[in-house]
Write a protein that holds these residues in place. Sequence first.
Motif, PDB file in Angstrom:
ATOM      1  N   UNK A   1       0.844  -1.193   0.000  1.00 43.93           N
ATOM      2  CA  UNK A   1       0.000   0.000   0.000  1.00 43.93           C
ATOM      3  C   UNK A   1       0.882   1.247   0.000  1.00 43.93           C
ATOM      4  N   UNK A   2       0.741   2.061  -1.042  1.00 40.16           N
ATOM      5  CA  UNK A   2       1.609   3.222  -1.227  1.00 40.16           C
ATOM      6  C   UNK A   2       1.166   3.950  -2.491  1.00 40.16           C
ATOM      7  N   UNK A   3       1.810   5.066  -2.764  1.00 41.97           N
ATOM      8  CA  UNK A   3       1.662   5.734  -4.056  1.00 41.97           C
ATOM      9  C   UNK A   3       2.831   5.345  -4.941  1.00 41.97           C
ATOM     10  N   UNK A   4       2.538   5.132  -6.208  1.00 45.95           N
ATOM     11  CA  UNK A   4       3.566   4.714  -7.159  1.00 45.95           C
ATOM     12  C   UNK A   4       3.643   5.762  -8.267  1.00 45.95           C
ATOM     13  N   UNK A   5       4.865   6.212  -8.529  1.00 45.36           N
ATOM     14  CA  UNK A   5       5.085   7.260  -9.518  1.00 45.36           C
ATOM     15  C   UNK A   5       6.018   6.750 -10.612  1.00 45.36           C
ATOM     16  N   UNK A   6       5.688   7.084 -11.862  1.00 41.90           N
ATOM     17  CA  UNK A   6       6.671   6.922 -12.911  1.00 41.90           C
ATOM     18  C   UNK A   6       7.374   8.270 -13.085  1.00 41.90           C
ATOM     19  N   UNK A   7       8.589   8.227 -13.580  1.00 42.00           N
ATOM     20  CA  UNK A   7       9.358   9.455 -13.734  1.00 42.00           C
ATOM     21  C   UNK A   7      10.318   9.296 -14.904  1.00 42.00           C
ATOM     22  N   UNK A   8      10.462  10.367 -15.649  1.00 35.04           N
ATOM     23  CA  UNK A   8      11.380  10.347 -16.781  1.00 35.04           C
ATOM     24  C   UNK A   8      12.199  11.621 -16.766  1.00 35.04           C
ATOM     25  N   UNK A   9      13.455  11.517 -17.228  1.00 32.68           N
ATOM     26  CA  UNK A   9      14.196  12.751 -17.468  1.00 32.68           C
ATOM     27  C   UNK A   9      13.528  13.466 -18.632  1.00 32.68           C
ATOM     28  N   UNK A  10      13.401  14.769 -18.533  1.00 33.78           N
ATOM     29  CA  UNK A  10      12.757  15.520 -19.602  1.00 33.78           C
ATOM     30  C   UNK A  10      13.813  16.371 -20.273  1.00 33.78           C
ATOM     31  N   UNK A  11      14.163  15.976 -21.458  1.00 34.75           N
ATOM     32  CA  UNK A  11      15.243  16.678 -22.155  1.00 34.75           C
ATOM     33  C   UNK A  11      16.522  16.544 -21.374  1.00 34.75           C
ATOM     34  N   UNK A  12      17.139  17.668 -21.082  1.00 36.62           N
ATOM     35  CA  UNK A  12      18.389  17.666 -20.339  1.00 36.62           C
ATOM     36  C   UNK A  12      18.156  18.065 -18.887  1.00 36.62           C
ATOM     37  N   UNK A  13      16.976  17.770 -18.381  1.00 41.78           N
ATOM     38  CA  UNK A  13      16.630  18.154 -17.013  1.00 41.78           C
ATOM     39  C   UNK A  13      16.372  16.901 -16.187  1.00 41.78           C
ATOM     40  N   UNK A  14      16.368  17.068 -14.887  1.00 36.54           N
ATOM     41  CA  UNK A  14      16.166  15.909 -14.015  1.00 36.54           C
ATOM     42  C   UNK A  14      14.759  15.330 -14.127  1.00 36.54           C
ATOM     43  N   UNK A  15      14.539  14.329 -13.285  1.00 31.12           N
ATOM     44  CA  UNK A  15      13.299  13.589 -13.346  1.00 31.12           C
ATOM     45  C   UNK A  15      12.070  14.461 -13.139  1.00 31.12           C
ATOM     46  N   UNK A  16      11.082  14.217 -13.978  1.00 36.73           N
ATOM     47  CA  UNK A  16       9.762  14.813 -13.815  1.00 36.73           C
ATOM     48  C   UNK A  16       8.818  13.667 -13.480  1.00 36.73           C
ATOM     49  N   UNK A  17       8.059  13.830 -12.419  1.00 37.15           N
ATOM     50  CA  UNK A  17       7.201  12.765 -11.915  1.00 37.15           C
ATOM     51  C   UNK A  17       5.782  12.905 -12.442  1.00 37.15           C
ATOM     52  N   UNK A  18       5.165  11.749 -12.717  1.00 33.43           N
ATOM     53  CA  UNK A  18       3.756  11.732 -13.049  1.00 33.43           C
ATOM     54  C   UNK A  18       2.911  11.931 -11.811  1.00 33.43           C
ATOM     55  N   UNK A  19       1.596  11.963 -12.003  1.00 39.82           N
ATOM     56  CA  UNK A  19       0.677  12.255 -10.903  1.00 39.82           C
ATOM     57  C   UNK A  19       0.604  11.117  -9.894  1.00 39.82           C
ATOM     58  N   UNK A  20       0.941   9.928 -10.301  1.00 43.14           N
ATOM     59  CA  UNK A  20       0.983   8.809  -9.372  1.00 43.14           C
ATOM     60  C   UNK A  20      -0.293   7.996  -9.317  1.00 43.14           C
ATOM     61  N   UNK A  21      -0.154   6.758  -8.896  1.00 43.18           N
ATOM     62  CA  UNK A  21      -1.281   5.865  -8.625  1.00 43.18           C
ATOM     63  C   UNK A  21      -1.250   5.515  -7.150  1.00 43.18           C
TER      64      UNK A  21
END
Lengths: 113, 110
Positions: free
Chosen positions: B84-104
């Motif tokens: 039980x938790x929130x799960x986030x996907x995250x991707x580097x966006x261009x040349x910037x650090x991780x950007x997180x999705x809204x989560x499940x």
Amino acid sequence: DTEVTQTPKHLVMGMTNKKSLKCEQHMGHRAMYWYKQKAKKPPELMFVYSYEKLSINESVPSRFSPECPNSSLLNLHLHALQPEDSALYLCASSQAPYTGELFFGEGSRLTVL
Amino acid sequence: SQQGEEDPQALSIQEGENATMNCSYKTSINNLQWYRQNSGRGLVHLILIRSNEREKHSGRLRVTLDTSKKSSSLLITASRAADTASYFCATPEGNTPLVFGKGTRLSVIA
């Protein structure tokens, strides 16, 4: 040691106070990050330090002032905050800037009265 | 800006069932990462999948990546209450650090 340590865990401050959040890692990571997270929202990037230099400031208001005294430490100085700044502030580090896995601390829960 | 978008926003299952969460993203990526966050705690890295990989396993976790559809899925098998938790996907966006999705937000009921 694979930990990122944040202090304090909880902080309550008035709008006229000056306080600081601290973050420490001893993994030899060269990039450190501050994220802000509101309830039921994803973390939002605030600042990135790469090799101890500020490399990204995501248009954060000047009442938040980051500082990286050395490669292991990251501070976030807070002054004249607003109630809407209340959030969980997360510090993270990575081995190299912008790549690979982020290691997060447990966060500092900030309440601004 | 937001790169990843998770689906569903919330998921409730019984212990022992499998949980599947999906993530869609917008731009080309070189890797996609999944993180877990217990309530009010820091995020914990679960798995990183590179753009040239299609599937990756770690214990009870299975992640797939379909770059043609710009999507990824996280499967947790034989779920436990501790998942039980929130799960986030995250991707580097261009040349910037991780950007997180809204989560499940996953709830596993014992």
